[in-house]
Design an enzyme around this catalytic site. Structure first.
Site, mmCIF file in Angstrom:
data_model
loop_
_atom_site.group_PDB
_atom_site.id
_atom_site.type_symbol
_atom_site.label_atom_id
_atom_site.label_comp_id
_atom_site.label_asym_id
_atom_site.label_seq_id
_atom_site.Cartn_x
_atom_site.Cartn_y
_atom_site.Cartn_z
ATOM 1 N N GLU A 47 9.140 11.632 -0.600
ATOM 2 C CA GLU A 47 7.740 11.541 -1.060
ATOM 3 C C GLU A 47 6.809 11.640 0.152
ATOM 4 O O GLU A 47 7.122 11.102 1.215
ATOM 5 C CB GLU A 47 7.569 10.162 -1.727
ATOM 6 N N ASN A 115 -0.392 12.650 -6.007
ATOM 7 C CA ASN A 115 0.848 12.483 -5.240
ATOM 8 C C ASN A 115 1.851 13.428 -5.908
ATOM 9 O O ASN A 115 2.304 13.166 -7.027
ATOM 10 C CB ASN A 115 1.290 11.013 -5.319
ATOM 11 N N GLU A 151 -2.320 3.471 -3.325
ATOM 12 C CA GLU A 151 -2.074 4.698 -4.117
ATOM 13 C C GLU A 151 -3.078 4.836 -5.257
ATOM 14 O O GLU A 151 -3.498 5.940 -5.588
ATOM 15 C CB GLU A 151 -0.645 4.707 -4.668
#
Ligand code: CDV
Length: 339
Positions: A47, A115, A151
């Site tokens: 990620e 993301n 996030e």
């Protein structure tokens, strides 16, 4: 003819705040070259693989964080990785922060941040894109936390669902491929949505701190890796799929990430596991026909699933308290009667 694909989890050691994209891409290219010497056909990177895990850094003005995002893919910095993949004929999964100019649900065209991960085939073509759905953390600076996890500040919830695509990868004419990103792996719903599309190989990247940073109660250190593996092994078993789960590992900007990348088969067994907290390649030969046993017996969804009893899963978000029992409580109360 057996359907075997050789896959790799290309774990990355830490990337510091000052490290450029070029540093990250160079390291990924070295791992891809090593993968080629082992006959690997698909390499899975973590990620947000191009930078440090920047959601730990607070920017008051979200626009100031745009430097962490990719405005195009491939970009000038990632083009050499795509070129190497083409030269070696290796497919890859890459996680990155995506800045898109896109219309939203109201029809307005605006900057949108996700993301994201992409699956790129051995010809350098993007065959699947996924945007993270389960965003952990918080949107505002939290003074109680030693390390921020922003996030929810920097990313919108992914708007692509959990797509699966049948694509030629490596020597195989078609593999049912799906993706997840980090926190998604803890949610059985995400696995099942992929399973319901016949997924055979799930690729996912993660950045998980060795300590629970929520400051909301004690969690023993050893349980952090256990919970990660438990989720991936259960998800793979219950959906009769292979999974490649790749970490960013080691001490990044003073914050420790636990590594422990794994490759898991449809029985839920770990086939390979990283042992360092640095750049490391682990590989496995995945015989995709192994997916058949689970999906034609215990997890033959078409025979055994009972969606009429699962309505709470899509109609309700948080848990609701059950009724308190009394002698008058009907014993034939149905769990689908929403409160
Ligand atoms: N990057 C992540 O999604 N990390 C979360 C942490 C914050 C718990 C994870 O689920 O691993």
């Amino acid at each position: 003819m057996p359907r075997i694909i050789t896959v790799a989890a290309a774990q990355l050691g830490p990337l510091q705040k000052a490290d450029t994209r070029q540093v990250a891409v160079e390291r990924m290219m070295r791992l891809m070259e090593r993968a080629q010497t082992r006959g690997v056909e698909l390499v899975v990177f973590p990620e947000l693989a191009l930078t440090t895990f920047f959601p730990r850094h607070y920017h008051e003005d979200i626009g100031e964080a745009d430097g962490w995002f990719e405005h195009a893919m491939p970009s000038n910095e990632t083009a050499p990785l795509f070129a190497l993949a083409r030269k070696l004929g290796i497919a890859f999964h890459l996680g990155y922060a995506e800045l898109a100019e896109e219309t939203d649900e109201t029809g307005s065209l605006r900057k949108r941040r996700f993301n994201t991960s992409i699956l790129v085939n051995g010809r350098g073509e993007i065959v699947l894109k996924y945007r993270k759905v389960h965003l952990p953390g918080h949107a505002e600076f939290d003074p109680k936390r030693k390390v921020q996890h922003l996030e929810k500040r920097y990313f919108e919830v992914g708007n692509l669902g959990f797509p699966v695509i049948r694509a030629p990868i490596g020597g195989l004419s078609g593999i049912n491929m799906g993706m997840m990103i980090c926190n998604d792996r803890r949610w059985p719903e995400a696995w099942r949505v992929l399973g319901l599309q016949g997924v055979e190989l799930v690729t996912l990247g993660y950045n998980t701190p060795s300590l629970n940073m929520d400051a909301a109660g004690f969690e023993a250190h050893h349980l952090r890796v256990f919970h990660s593996h438990l989720s991936i092994q259960a998800g793979a078993y219950q959906n009769a799929t292979f999974a490649v789960a790749t970490a960013k590992a080691g001490t990044e900007d003073g914050c420790e990430l636990f590594g422990h990348s794994i490759i898991v088969n449809p029985q839920g067994e770990i086939m390979a596991q990283a042992t360092s907290w640095d750049d490391e390649l682990i590989t496995a030969d995945c015989d995709l026909d192994m997916c058949t046993l689970g999906r034609t017996t215990i997890f033959a969804f078409d025979k055994h699933r009972r969606p009429e009893t699962y309505t709470r899963i899509t109609e309700q978000i948080g848990a609701v308290e059950p009724p308190v029992w009394s002698r008058d409580t009907p014993t034939h109360r149905r769990s689908t009667d929403l409160a």
